[in-house]
Scaffold this motif. Structure first.
Motif, short mmCIF file in Angstrom:
data_model
loop_
_atom_site.label_atom_id
_atom_site.label_comp_id
_atom_site.label_asym_id
_atom_site.label_seq_id
_atom_site.Cartn_x
_atom_site.Cartn_y
_atom_site.Cartn_z
N GLU A 30 0.86 -1.17 0.00
CA GLU A 30 0.00 0.00 0.00
C GLU A 30 0.90 1.23 0.00
OE1 GLU A 30 -3.39 0.15 2.74
OE2 GLU A 30 -2.81 -1.88 3.31
N SER A 33 -2.48 7.16 0.90
CA SER A 33 -3.59 7.58 0.05
C SER A 33 -4.12 8.91 0.55
CB SER A 33 -4.70 6.52 0.07
OG SER A 33 -4.22 5.30 -0.45
N THR A 38 -7.01 5.92 -3.73
CA THR A 38 -6.41 4.82 -2.98
C THR A 38 -5.21 4.41 -3.81
OG1 THR A 38 -8.53 4.11 -2.07
CG2 THR A 38 -6.74 2.50 -2.05
N ASN A 39 -4.02 4.45 -3.21
CA ASN A 39 -2.78 4.29 -3.96
C ASN A 39 -2.05 3.00 -3.63
OD1 ASN A 39 -3.16 6.95 -4.92
ND2 ASN A 39 -2.14 7.79 -3.14
N GLN A 49 -2.94 5.09 -8.83
CA GLN A 49 -3.94 5.77 -8.01
C GLN A 49 -5.33 5.37 -8.51
OE1 GLN A 49 -2.10 9.80 -8.73
NE2 GLN A 49 -2.43 9.87 -6.51
#
Length: 124
Positions: A30, A33, A38-39, A49
């Motif tokens: 992860e 973000s 949400t990245n 992204q």
């Protein structure tokens, strides 16, 4: 300065579900973000992204060059989870991989319907 790819925004029906799909498939972490994104982060600092646009999502194609070991693990996860996959971009060879360009490849759809390609050798 040389040109390097930095980030792209991928349209998602559910940004968290799509980010999780990519994270698990590609075994990447992860990333922080923010806002509507949400990245996840790929090698070299590249960000994917995921965002939920207010328009109908058009299918895109994303190809990832992976090593042989990751390909084996990702392909095993696809099979174990019963995720439909194909050996070709026309989706005429379900449940197979290809051995083109001196490597292996497979195509799968992400939760938003984008075509994801995993290859072990670059085309050029």
């Amino acid at each position: 300065m040389t040109v390097m790819f930095n980030h792209t925004i991928i349209a998602a029906k559910d940004r968290d579900e799509s980010a999780r799909f990519f994270r698990e498939l590609l075994e990447v972490p992860e990333a922080p973000s923010w806002g509507v994104f949400t990245n996840i982060q790929l090698d070299g600092g590249v960000l994917l992204q995921f965002a939920e646009p207010p328009v109908e999502i058009q299918m895109q194609h994303y190809a990832f060059l992976v090593d042989e070991d990751l390909f084996d693990r990702a392909y095993r996860r696809l099979c174990d989870r019963g995720i439909t996959h194909w050996a070709d971009p026309q989706m005429r060879r379900p449940g197979e991989i290809n051995n083109e360009h001196g490597g292996r490849g497979v195509y799968v759809k992400d939760p938003a319907g984008h075509a994801i390609e995993l290859i072990t050798r670059p085309y050029l």
